[in-house]
Design a protein around this motif. Structure first.
Motif, PDB file in Angstrom:
ATOM      1  N   PRO A 199      47.202  71.613   3.124  1.00  0.00           N
ATOM      2  CA  PRO A 199      46.329  70.459   3.386  1.00  0.00           C
ATOM      3  C   PRO A 199      45.485  70.140   2.150  1.00  0.00           C
ATOM      4  CG  PRO A 199      46.278  71.967   5.235  1.00  0.00           C
ATOM      5  CD  PRO A 199      47.038  72.660   4.150  1.00  0.00           C
ATOM      6  N   ALA A 200      45.317  68.862   1.856  1.00  0.00           N
ATOM      7  CA  ALA A 200      44.620  68.443   0.633  1.00  0.00           C
ATOM      8  C   ALA A 200      43.239  69.083   0.510  1.00  0.00           C
ATOM      9  CB  ALA A 200      44.498  66.925   0.600  1.00  0.00           C
ATOM     10  N   ALA A 201      42.486  69.108   1.618  1.00  0.00           N
ATOM     11  CA  ALA A 201      41.114  69.629   1.582  1.00  0.00           C
ATOM     12  C   ALA A 201      41.070  71.122   1.285  1.00  0.00           C
ATOM     13  CB  ALA A 201      40.408  69.335   2.901  1.00  0.00           C
ATOM     14  N   GLU A 202      42.200  71.825   1.518  1.00  0.00           N
ATOM     15  CA  GLU A 202      42.241  73.266   1.286  1.00  0.00           C
ATOM     16  C   GLU A 202      42.834  73.625  -0.073  1.00  0.00           C
ATOM     17  OE1 GLU A 202      44.284  75.095   4.511  1.00  0.00           O
ATOM     18  OE2 GLU A 202      43.039  74.153   6.059  1.00  0.00           O
ATOM     19  N   HIS A 203      43.317  72.624  -0.782  1.00  0.00           N
ATOM     20  CA  HIS A 203      43.949  72.888  -2.074  1.00  0.00           C
ATOM     21  C   HIS A 203      42.888  73.231  -3.125  1.00  0.00           C
ATOM     22  CE1 HIS A 203      46.551  72.389  -5.585  1.00  0.00           C
ATOM     23  NE2 HIS A 203      47.583  72.457  -4.738  1.00  0.00           N
ATOM     24  N   ILE A 253      51.480  59.265  -2.085  1.00  0.00           N
ATOM     25  CA  ILE A 253      50.499  58.242  -2.478  1.00  0.00           C
ATOM     26  C   ILE A 253      49.187  58.429  -1.706  1.00  0.00           C
ATOM     27  CG2 ILE A 253      49.998  55.773  -2.407  1.00  0.00           C
ATOM     28  CD1 ILE A 253      52.965  55.272  -2.990  1.00  0.00           C
ATOM     29  N   ALA A 254      49.311  58.766  -0.401  1.00  0.00           N
ATOM     30  CA  ALA A 254      48.105  58.996   0.411  1.00  0.00           C
ATOM     31  C   ALA A 254      47.309  60.181  -0.132  1.00  0.00           C
ATOM     32  CB  ALA A 254      48.501  59.228   1.866  1.00  0.00           C
ATOM     33  N   ARG A 255      48.027  61.205  -0.600  1.00  0.00           N
ATOM     34  CA  ARG A 255      47.367  62.403  -1.136  1.00  0.00           C
ATOM     35  C   ARG A 255      46.596  62.058  -2.427  1.00  0.00           C
ATOM     36  NH1 ARG A 255      48.372  67.704   0.466  1.00  0.00           N
ATOM     37  NH2 ARG A 255      48.076  69.352  -1.115  1.00  0.00           N
ATOM     38  N   VAL A 256      47.231  61.249  -3.277  1.00  0.00           N
ATOM     39  CA  VAL A 256      46.554  60.814  -4.513  1.00  0.00           C
ATOM     40  C   VAL A 256      45.324  59.970  -4.178  1.00  0.00           C
ATOM     41  CG1 VAL A 256      46.792  59.425  -6.607  1.00  0.00           C
ATOM     42  CG2 VAL A 256      48.686  60.876  -5.856  1.00  0.00           C
ATOM     43  N   SER A 257      45.476  59.050  -3.216  1.00  0.00           N
ATOM     44  CA  SER A 257      44.364  58.174  -2.831  1.00  0.00           C
ATOM     45  C   SER A 257      43.228  58.978  -2.203  1.00  0.00           C
ATOM     46  CB  SER A 257      44.853  57.109  -1.848  1.00  0.00           C
ATOM     47  OG  SER A 257      45.834  56.291  -2.447  1.00  0.00           O
ATOM     48  N   LEU A 258      43.585  59.998  -1.398  1.00  0.00           N
ATOM     49  CA  LEU A 258      42.549  60.829  -0.782  1.00  0.00           C
ATOM     50  C   LEU A 258      41.746  61.556  -1.845  1.00  0.00           C
ATOM     51  CD1 LEU A 258      41.237  62.073   1.725  1.00  0.00           C
ATOM     52  CD2 LEU A 258      42.995  63.870   1.650  1.00  0.00           C
ATOM     53  N   TYR A 259      42.420  62.094  -2.848  1.00  0.00           N
ATOM     54  CA  TYR A 259      41.722  62.778  -3.955  1.00  0.00           C
ATOM     55  C   TYR A 259      40.769  61.805  -4.659  1.00  0.00           C
ATOM     56  CZ  TYR A 259      40.920  65.441  -8.231  1.00  0.00           C
ATOM     57  OH  TYR A 259      40.328  66.111  -9.263  1.00  0.00           O
ATOM     58  N   GLU A 260      41.291  60.606  -4.930  1.00  0.00           N
ATOM     59  CA  GLU A 260      40.468  59.602  -5.625  1.00  0.00           C
ATOM     60  C   GLU A 260      39.229  59.250  -4.815  1.00  0.00           C
ATOM     61  OE1 GLU A 260      40.671  54.848  -6.713  1.00  0.00           O
ATOM     62  OE2 GLU A 260      42.535  55.943  -6.394  1.00  0.00           O
ATOM     63  N   ARG A 261      39.406  58.988  -3.498  1.00  0.00           N
ATOM     64  CA  ARG A 261      38.267  58.597  -2.654  1.00  0.00           C
ATOM     65  C   ARG A 261      37.231  59.703  -2.595  1.00  0.00           C
ATOM     66  NH1 ARG A 261      42.311  56.986   0.822  1.00  0.00           N
ATOM     67  NH2 ARG A 261      41.789  58.656   2.298  1.00  0.00           N
TER      68      ARG A 261
END
Length: 382
Positions: free
Chosen positions: A54-58, A114-122
């Motif tokens: 999960p992105a938040a756990e990376h 793309i969603a993962r990249v956008s989530l990091y950016e936000r």
């Protein structure tokens, strides 16, 4: 073919995608180092392709606060992050469009990346906005605290000025009373000497004020340098403290060497000597039993030194290392500016002031680092 197999393909072509991202990023921001970008890109590519985490756990996502500190330290614009994310998306879409060897990446997987990249950016932008607001708030608080600190310093300087001026004013008032009695008794013999002392004290007050001003301003008009007798400097100050010596029952021992011609700021050096002597007398006022004050002057190679010693209490160890720093003092009514100004005056006069303190004795040493000429006087001490 499931997402895992497609991700293996994307990892296989990682270098081509990263190269595309670097080319586009360098085109917009040529000031960046390609080697550094390559290391950063490897880390971010791993974040994009590690969909099983999960992105938040990376680890990269969790390192955003540290990354922001680096950005702020290097004064990097936040727009670089926005452009970086857009270029990553463009690089992924470019690879899919190029379709090497007929490889097809499903739209569902593309949208996840793309969603993962956008989530990091936000998240990066949100956290950056938060930390920026905190910094601005902290700066406003710092400005307020600095303003309050300045007001405190001004108050301390005003109190110190009043404290430093009080002694010369007291001496002036005392001599005026003596002068009045002498006039009334038609005893004119010593009137001139009293007037000289009063004039000297008024000049001392003037120099005290100039000293406080010069402590914070570089362009203050300063006293000129004159060739003066070392004996006259010491005698003038001793004349001013003689009433305190009698009143406080303090024994004075004066060991004077040959009279020396010094090129110094006469009134400023008298201020230094007066300040240190009065500090010594203040220290002796706390002592019970025999009170002793010793003044010695002598030549030491190419230096002329004046040493003021007293058998009062030891200077507290906790302030010894910072005694000449402004506002360091152990006096109840003191503000700690006197010795700091003394240090400044001695430096201006190509000299120095140091001290040594033990339970039995405290000594201050004034040294004038200059070539000195002996004055051949007929009388040693009157």
């Amino acid at each position: 073919m499931n997402d895992e197999k497609h991700l293996i393909i994307l990892k296989k072509y990682k270098n081509q995608i990263i190269a595309k991202w670097i080319r586009e990023f360098i085109h917009i921001y040529p000031e960046y180092d390609k080697n550094v970008l390559k290391k950063d890109a490897d880390v971010f590519y791993k974040f994009m392709s590690d969909l099983h985490i999960p992105a938040a756990e990376h680890s990269l996502f969790q390192a955003i606060p540290e990354s922001q500190k680096v950005f702020l330290m290097r004064n990097v614009s936040i727009s670089h992050v926005v452009h970086s994310s857009q270029i990553w998306i463009d690089a992924i879409l470019w690879f899919i469009q190029e379709n090497p060897r007929g490889i097809t990446i499903p739209m569902s997987l593309t949208r996840k990346i793309i969603a993962r990249v956008s989530l990091y950016e936000r998240h990066f932008l949100h956290q950056y906005s938060t930390i920026t607001k905190e910094l601005l708030s902290g700066q406003a608080q710092t400005i307020t605290e600095l303003h309050e600190a300045r007001l405190t310093i001004i108050g301390k300087m005003a109190a110190s000025m009043a404290h430093e001026i009080r002694n010369p004013l007291t001496a002036i008032l005392g001599f005026l009373k003596i002068l009045r009695n002498q006039i009334s008794n038609q005893n004119y013999q010593r009137i001139n000497s009293y007037l000289d002392t009063i004039e000297s004290e008024l000049l001392s007050i003037q120099m005290q004020i100039s000293g406080f001003l010069s402590f914070s301003k570089k362009d203050t008009i300063e006293e000129g340098f004159d060739e003066v007798s070392s004996r006259s400097i010491i005698d003038n100050v001793l004349a001013l403290i003689s009433p305190r010596l009698v009143n406080d029952n303090i024994e004075l021992i004066f060991q004077e060497s040959e009279d020396i011609k010094l090129k110094v700021q006469k009134i400023a050096i008298q201020q230094v000597l007066s300040n240190i002597l009065n500090n010594s007398l203040d220290a002796l006022s706390e002592k019970e039993g025999e009170k002793g004050l010793m003044i010695a002057s002598r030549l030491e190679e190419d230096e002329f030194v004046i040493i003021i010693s007293n058998n009062g209490p030891e200077i507290p160890p906790e302030i010894k290392d910072s005694l000449f720093i402004p506002f360091v003092t152990n006096k109840k009514e003191g503000t700690g500016l006197g010795l700091a100004i003394c240090k400044q005056i001695m430096t201006k006069n190509n000299g120095d002031v140091t001290f040594d303190s033990s339970p039995n004795e405290t000594s201050f040493r004034l040294s004038f680092k200059q070539s000195v000429n002996k004055l051949h006087l007929q009388n040693a001490i009157n």
